[in-house]
Design a protein around this motif. Structure first.
Motif, PDB file in Angstrom:
ATOM      1  N   HIS A  29       0.654  -1.191  -0.195  1.00 40.72           N
ATOM      2  CA  HIS A  29      -0.078   0.203   0.119  1.00 40.72           C
ATOM      3  C   HIS A  29       1.314   1.186   0.169  1.00 40.72           C
ATOM      4  CE1 HIS A  29      -4.143  -1.781   0.983  1.00 40.72           C
ATOM      5  NE2 HIS A  29      -2.893  -3.191   1.597  1.00 40.72           N
ATOM      6  N   TYR A  47     -11.945  -6.971   5.919  1.00 39.70           N
ATOM      7  CA  TYR A  47     -12.487  -7.869   5.115  1.00 39.70           C
ATOM      8  C   TYR A  47     -13.244  -8.564   4.874  1.00 39.70           C
ATOM      9  CZ  TYR A  47     -12.486  -9.017   0.446  1.00 39.70           C
ATOM     10  OH  TYR A  47     -12.545  -9.584  -1.722  1.00 39.70           O
ATOM     11  N   TYR A  57     -12.062   1.294   0.480  1.00 41.46           N
ATOM     12  CA  TYR A  57     -12.544  -0.041  -0.425  1.00 41.46           C
ATOM     13  C   TYR A  57     -12.490   0.356  -1.510  1.00 41.46           C
ATOM     14  CZ  TYR A  57     -17.041  -0.772   1.180  1.00 41.46           C
ATOM     15  OH  TYR A  57     -17.565  -0.301   2.345  1.00 41.46           O
ATOM     16  N   TYR A  59     -15.250  -1.439  -4.633  1.00 41.40           N
ATOM     17  CA  TYR A  59     -15.219  -2.880  -5.202  1.00 41.40           C
ATOM     18  C   TYR A  59     -15.069  -3.111  -7.185  1.00 41.40           C
ATOM     19  CZ  TYR A  59     -18.116  -4.581  -1.714  1.00 41.40           C
ATOM     20  OH  TYR A  59     -17.637  -5.415  -0.054  1.00 41.40           O
ATOM     21  N   LEU A  60     -14.555  -4.378  -7.877  1.00 39.67           N
ATOM     22  CA  LEU A  60     -14.106  -4.095  -8.778  1.00 39.67           C
ATOM     23  C   LEU A  60     -15.319  -4.775  -9.521  1.00 39.67           C
ATOM     24  CD1 LEU A  60     -10.454  -5.670  -8.510  1.00 39.67           C
ATOM     25  CD2 LEU A  60     -11.262  -3.850  -8.797  1.00 39.67           C
ATOM     26  N   VAL A  64     -15.096  -8.635  -6.373  1.00 39.62           N
ATOM     27  CA  VAL A  64     -13.635  -8.166  -5.896  1.00 39.62           C
ATOM     28  C   VAL A  64     -13.203  -7.016  -4.514  1.00 39.62           C
ATOM     29  CG1 VAL A  64     -11.423  -9.033  -5.272  1.00 39.62           C
ATOM     30  CG2 VAL A  64     -13.096 -10.738  -6.528  1.00 39.62           C
ATOM     31  N   LYS A  65     -13.387  -6.805  -3.747  1.00 39.94           N
ATOM     32  CA  LYS A  65     -13.153  -5.923  -2.743  1.00 39.94           C
ATOM     33  C   LYS A  65     -11.406  -5.649  -2.727  1.00 39.94           C
ATOM     34  CE  LYS A  65     -14.129  -4.485   1.713  1.00 39.94           C
ATOM     35  NZ  LYS A  65     -13.977  -4.841   3.165  1.00 39.94           N
ATOM     36  N   ASP A  66     -11.516  -4.290  -3.213  1.00 38.02           N
ATOM     37  CA  ASP A  66      -9.813  -4.463  -3.950  1.00 38.02           C
ATOM     38  C   ASP A  66     -10.083  -3.386  -2.894  1.00 38.02           C
ATOM     39  OD1 ASP A  66      -7.403  -2.693  -4.413  1.00 38.02           O
ATOM     40  OD2 ASP A  66      -8.798  -2.067  -5.993  1.00 38.02           O
ATOM     41  N   CYS A  67      -8.929  -3.405  -1.639  1.00 40.00           N
ATOM     42  CA  CYS A  67      -8.550  -2.606  -0.371  1.00 40.00           C
ATOM     43  C   CYS A  67      -6.641  -2.092  -0.952  1.00 40.00           C
ATOM     44  CB  CYS A  67      -8.618  -3.825   0.480  1.00 40.00           C
ATOM     45  SG  CYS A  67     -10.127  -4.454   1.153  1.00 40.00           S
ATOM     46  N   SER A  68      -6.218  -1.947  -1.545  1.00 38.78           N
ATOM     47  CA  SER A  68      -4.884  -1.415  -2.115  1.00 38.78           C
ATOM     48  C   SER A  68      -5.037   0.065  -1.750  1.00 38.78           C
ATOM     49  CB  SER A  68      -4.634  -1.806  -3.832  1.00 38.78           C
ATOM     50  OG  SER A  68      -5.745  -0.735  -4.189  1.00 38.78           O
TER      51      SER A  68
END
Length: 98
Positions: A29, A47, A57, A59-60, A64-68
């Motif tokens: 990150h 998550y 976060y 959602y793509l 999928v949950k993207d937490c980057s």
């Protein structure tokens, strides 16, 4: 030891930081100095909270949950925030009583 939102500060502080700068993904990150980056929650327990997650976060398109972009568990008092403020929610998800 059972994790609780009521853990004394000394029980949280001694085990609240871990940094793995040898990891091939480190830092995963952006926005935290390497010396301050906490890898303790490499897989964040928040998550599982889905849309109730307090972190940053998105959602793509594939769901999928993207937490980057999330730094919540990785800097400063992030560990304390997860354990003291959100552990009851997370532990309920793992409970057989849910």
């Amino acid at each position: 030891m059972e994790l609780s939102a009521d853990l004394p500060a000394q029980d949280v502080d001694h085990a609240s930081f871990f940094s793995n700068n040898e990891c091939p993904y480190f830092p995963c990150h952006e926005g935290v100095e390497s010396a301050q980056f906490n890898c303790l929650f490499c897989y964040c327990p928040l998550y599982a909270l889905g849309p109730q997650c307090p972190g940053s976060y998105r959602y793509l398109d594939n769901g999928v949950k993207d937490c980057s972009d999330c730094l919540l568990p990785h800097q400063g008092e992030g560990f304390a925030a997860v354990v003291r403020e959100h552990w009851p929610q997370v532990s309920l998800l793992a409970s057989s009583a849910r």
